[in-house]
Design a protein around this motif. Sequence first.
Motif, PDB file in Angstrom:
ATOM      1  N   VAL A 206       0.860  -1.180   0.000  1.00 36.92           N
ATOM      2  CA  VAL A 206       0.000   0.000   0.000  1.00 36.92           C
ATOM      3  C   VAL A 206       0.895   1.228   0.000  1.00 36.92           C
ATOM      4  CG1 VAL A 206      -1.665   1.324   1.352  1.00 36.92           C
ATOM      5  CG2 VAL A 206      -1.950  -1.147   1.060  1.00 36.92           C
ATOM      6  N   ILE A 209      -3.256   6.184   0.649  1.00 34.03           N
ATOM      7  CA  ILE A 209      -4.605   5.979   1.166  1.00 34.03           C
ATOM      8  C   ILE A 209      -5.445   7.145   0.661  1.00 34.03           C
ATOM      9  CG2 ILE A 209      -6.045   5.798   3.230  1.00 34.03           C
ATOM     10  CD1 ILE A 209      -3.632   4.617   4.691  1.00 34.03           C
ATOM     11  N   VAL A 219      -7.356   2.425  -1.344  1.00 32.44           N
ATOM     12  CA  VAL A 219      -5.904   2.502  -1.217  1.00 32.44           C
ATOM     13  C   VAL A 219      -5.254   2.426  -2.580  1.00 32.44           C
ATOM     14  CG1 VAL A 219      -5.814   1.485   1.096  1.00 32.44           C
ATOM     15  CG2 VAL A 219      -5.743  -0.013  -0.912  1.00 32.44           C
ATOM     16  N   VAL A 231     -10.940   0.663   5.469  1.00 34.10           N
ATOM     17  CA  VAL A 231      -9.521   0.295   5.364  1.00 34.10           C
ATOM     18  C   VAL A 231      -9.004   0.094   6.781  1.00 34.10           C
ATOM     19  CG1 VAL A 231      -7.224   1.062   4.682  1.00 34.10           C
ATOM     20  CG2 VAL A 231      -9.196   1.525   3.185  1.00 34.10           C
TER      21      VAL A 231
END
Lengths: 416, 983, 83
Positions: A206, A209, A219, A231
Amino acid sequence: MSYSFFSLAREALRGHVGWRPAWRDAEPQPRYDAVVVGGGGHGLATAYYLASEHGMTSIAVLEKAWIGSGNAGRNTTIIRSNYLLPGNEGFYELSMKLWEGLEQRLNYNTMVSQRGVLNLFHSDAQRDAFARRGNAMRLHGVDAELLDAVQVRARHPYLDFDDARFPIRGGLLQRRGGTARHDAVVWGYARGADARGVDIVQNCEVTGIDVANGRVRGVRTTRGDIAAAKVALACAGNSSRVAALAGLRLPIESHVLQAFVSEGVKPLIDGVITFGAGHFYISQSDKGGLVFGGDIDGYNSYAQRGSLPVVEDVMQSGMAVLPMLGRLRVLRQWGGIMDMSMDGSPIIDASPVAGLYVNAGWCYGGFKATPASGWCFAHLIARDAPHPVAAAYRLDRFARGALLDERGAGAQPNLH
Amino acid sequence: MTRLRSGGLIDRDTHLRFSFDGRGYTGHPGDTLASALLANGVRLFGRSFKYHRPRGVLSAGPEEPNALVELRNGARREPNIPATVTELFDGLEASSQNRFPSLRFDLMAANALLSPLFPAGFYYKTFMWPASWWERVYEPLIRRAAGLGRAAAMPDPDGYEHAHLFCDVLVIGAGPAGLAAALAAGRSGARVVLCDADTRLGGTLLAEPDEVDGQPGAVWAQSVERMLRDCAEVRILTRTTVFGAYDHGTYAALERVADHKPHPAPGEPRQRVWRIVAKRVVLGAGAVERLVAFPGNDRPGVMLAGAVRCYLARYAVAPGGSVVVLSGGAEGWRTVAALARHGVPVAAVIDRRGEVPEPDAALARRIGARLFAGGRIAATRGSTGLHEVIVRDATGGTIPVAADLLAVAGGHNPQVQLACHLGGRPVWDEDRAAFLPPATLPPGMTVAGAAAGRYGLAECLRDGATLGSGAAAAAGFPNAPSPVPRAAGDAEAATSIWLMPGRKSFVDLQHDVTTDDIALAHREGFRAVEHMKRYTTHGMATDQGKSGGVLGMAMMATLTGRTMADTGTTLHRPPYTPVAIGALAGAHRGRHFRPIRRTPGHDWAAEQGASFIESGPWLRAQWFARAGETDWLQSVSREVLAVRSGVGVSDVSTLGKIELVGPDAGALLDFVYTNTMSTLPVGRVRYGIMLREDGFVLDDGTAARLEADRWVVTTTTANAPRVLAHMEFAHQVLRPSLRVAFVSVTDRWAQYAVAGPHARDVIAALLGVVHDVSDAAFPYMACGTFGDLRLFRISFSGELAYEVAAPARDGDALIRRIVQAGSAQGIVPYGLEALSVLRVEKGHPAGGELNGQTTARDLGLGRMLSQRKDFIGRALARRPALLDPMRPTLVGLVPVDKRTRLRAGAHLLPRGAPPRIEHDQGWITSVAFSPTLSHWIALGLLANGPARHGEVVRAYDPVRSGDAEVQVVAPCFIDPDGGRLRG
Amino acid sequence: MRIPCPHCGERASEEFSYLGAADPVRPAADASAAEWHDYVYLRDNPAGVMREFWHHVHGCRRWLVVARDVRTHAISAAVDAGA
Ligand SMILES: Cc1cc2nc3c(=O)[nH]c(=O)nc-3n(C[C@H](O)[C@H](O)[C@H](O)COP(=O)(O)OP(=O)(O)OC[C@H]3O[C@@H](n4cnc5c(N)ncnc54)[C@H](O)[C@@H]3O)c2cc1C
Ligand SMILES: [Zn+2]
């Protein structure tokens, strides 16, 4: 497919060609109801319980490397529920209860071995502090026994009773404590989650965000963007970095903790023993290796390796309690990045960004928490309300002054 | 399988006796246990981990996975020791492991029949029902079966030590590359440290016939050694393995000082750990030969080709009488030539290449060896040792060849571990078919020779010379280019042989991992190399996969269709080879685990019959038993009563003391203490508390103003270091402009408390008539200097009391003078326990209350938080939850039934409440038997405590079967208005 | 690790103790509760170069500010905290 002695025997007859992957190596989909960031024990357990307890199925666990590559696969595997403070003890006892039924529930042998955790004490003051803790455990309905030196000696005659700088005066024993096989916990939860439809996506970091109007949208990852209304971060040592992607600062520092394993030998030490006059804890794995560790290195680090002075310190403590270790050889040393919180206790809470949840601050003790962490985090994510046993793990406790400082070390993570 | 008649680096004139599994043998200096046993015709060394298959010697080095033995006996027993690196000594005793009842007839070998039930990870799939059987049945079975050798289970009788070295150039490995590097660097004048794990310098030169500078390799190595010993700044450490690379040029090395002797000489360490700090490092650790996976590749008699050459040349041992060589190129043929040179019959050569170069083929013809070009190994046969190799030739036919030795030349693994300890990942090189050092090396490191995948001898020498002089130059020692040692033979194209899978093709011999296990891992999704490793345990044994590790990756690459580069390898972590825990601990063990601090009055206390107790690093007198006293409580009570009714003296030197000088000392103290200190007049003392910035109590103590600009503050014994660091932070970082300097003087002053109604008489007698210590002249909380002595009228006991301090060198004399001065009053020494009883009676907070979890308000000291100034901890002490009256707050407790003993750590519950956590309201922090009151008393922290005086609560202590009713009282049991203090 | 103390020269890390980030600035006495909370409890905890407090406890006893990359442990500067 179900695991059992019979399925093993059946496969043995046909060369084990019938086994299927324990979990699918899923491709990321463009959208999920919830994504869990971090494929450690906590992330996978969270996904598993979201699916099994809360009926959610559109879930992905995003892992930047391979699952279990973080602390889940690096720890010294000690499980116990011998905490002092009410805000902690109930939570860790829930975890212990979940451990006790985990293998049957997951149909995976995670080797939960309740051979006891014994914390040694070396002074009257330490004895009284342990008594306070043991009594707190008993008030929670948890098993705890205070042993004197004679009882400790009967249990572990090989400890140094005769030439110690800090003589052993007794210990606090939790018989239900012990160890579990860390990788198996990761794999067992992954298999269970996968069977309930959870996508486990590896090599998927990731990197962003997406937040709009104070609400999370999804994400960005090295394998494309993923939309999600919820999330959930379970990134352990990397919590601050990932939270920063949403503009959050956490009460956390990242520190290295080292661990060591010796060559395998025939049974030598039973259960877990911790030293009270230095930093040291040890147990023997089912493979025969002695697994042990000590204090964190003491400085911020994202490098998964430790320093020599701490190696020496751990070994000195080891020799101080177990002089028979002298000729046994260390096979490997490694380090993990600990999410050290400012009071030494974890955080399971919603963040100021709607739909973004934080699970972090596990310090050196989050392995034992894995089942309860997943259980409570899933509850929080699914219901948007904290689980009662994790109610003390709110982010605002620092501002309120409702700290959970088991050691009384204050806002200095490297002292916890 | 006997000793060759000539050659070898052994001392044939000296005979060493040793035993293996109780049988006696002889060998020579220069032998390893492995070479000596091979010379005696032994080739069965052990049983494997899981299937108990017979195992022999694979290698001639630390990569050995098979020939692991238990060495020595009793408390010196060491499990899992590779016979291949165990130097032979007279009287050596070794035994085989993991077999029952004997190595040859191992009943556990029945496991092999069940092996289909035990594939990789089988235990994850079973042993789950019934749950309670895990600890009782399954796990004990697994544990007994696991682990190869047995640890000594007795305290290690030998000693270890640590030593430090600083150098310009560290050269790791003394093979051709390392020797050339050390020579080049050494000649520049740089400080050079050369480490090699072996007993002598030379590395592969000791095992090969090649010449350097016109001399046999081993001879050249000796001449280099002489040259190096002539360089003043060069240090050579043999029997020394560099096992770890750490930050900033720090390396750790293990020197086996006495492992080649029956036991260390008196005072000699068994092993020594060197911490070497190097500006530059040349890594010349060489390469380890690679195992080849084929069916039955674990049988005793299967040996790495280089190891075969080593046993022939270095140890003068023929490890077989009829040999098959598995070759992929020059390496294999060099082995054929070596065997021929030493007169060992070669039955067959299998060359994986379809086309064998004519000179090689001619060699085969000359020695009468059958040549199988393009052949492979289908199987091996033999019960406890190889007796037949089944060859599959290029046409697919199988041909049995009788042989008791199978030499396999599968290529090399460069020893890049130390280059990777800081996180670098090895890089796959397709041409050399090997993992090479990472692109990012530890700062200051270069890699030379075979460790960098440059295997040719000339290449290694060139590499070493260049990198050695380069390292010296980079460290500030440029030198004239020195001649590169000359040798024939350069890089040879290596054909790697990897896998010829089939049943029981092992990729990890020590952990019994086969190609089938890797295939199973693949099938079940454990495809990332780390998953594969963890699932199968491949590469996790004591040899750490040095020889076979890459095979698992290769097998996984084949199965997934990925390249080796994409498949990758697992990370390398210290130690390079296993290191004894005792060695890493060094001398810090037993009573020497941590240094002991003793006060200047220690000897005096010992003379008085004190019992000492550890108090952090200190030893403090706990009590002073008198003749006839049978129980500590008797002694302590006597001491307490003496203080309450007469006078006593106690050593309080361990309390932290910090002396401050400067005009702004008061301002700094105002900042670190919650109360105001700067207003204190000269000659006065004030009690104070310090908070951490988070608002919790850090410590308490006193500040005494000796002169306008000179102060001394005290801390608790336990917190002395932390308080000093805290004050230094407050000054240097937060208030750097304050003109003040301070330093810990804890060790500079011996300090004694003289307490009791007669204390003044003692002090007066001590100081003599010239000094007026009357209450008017020297009232409560006064301080002053009297000659060499400092005097403080402070009291921890609640009695009229003084603390007298003298420079540490006079501490012993002072306590004797005090006792003399007090003889008329019958002064009584009292220890830590009495001190604690006195303070509990008086309600002073100490360790049990100052536990880092309490606020000033919790301790009833809320009024000490000044409202008028900034001080550390002020802001956060005001957080709402910390002001909650339901926080546990300091109270006194007395048992309702006065005979009841109280214990610290008991929890406080409302009277009659069931013992459940929702009724938990606090706990007992400190207890004492008060001889003054003739019953136990306690301090505790109780929710809303100050409002509950008089209430009876339950003191619940299930871990010690305690359950008592106690009454809540004010936290002060004697003299609440302090009349005695001021007396 | 080896820390270059500006007063004593390069020394092994076990001579030092550690306190963490050096960037947070102690708020004024009358600052808000939120500012105090942030100062004591919140950390950037970056994966990169960090300015941090080290105390040369077994040396000159000065507090230092060391710039160190916490991914590699490479130290780029070390100065006295009061300087
Ligand atoms: C040496 C050591 C010994 C320990 N011993 C014990 C013990 O004995 N008992 C105990 O209870 N606890 C112990 N712990 C602590 C315990 O291991 C951890 O608290 C716990 O594992 C943390 O939870 P986790 O399993 O989810 O973490 P992890 O396994 O670290 O999971 C976090 C995951 O997040 C991933 N991630 C991070 N950033 C991203 C991103 N941007 N995108 C996608 N994925 C990302 C990481 O790769 C990682 O896999 C120990 C830890 C260490 C290091
Ligand atoms: Zn310094």
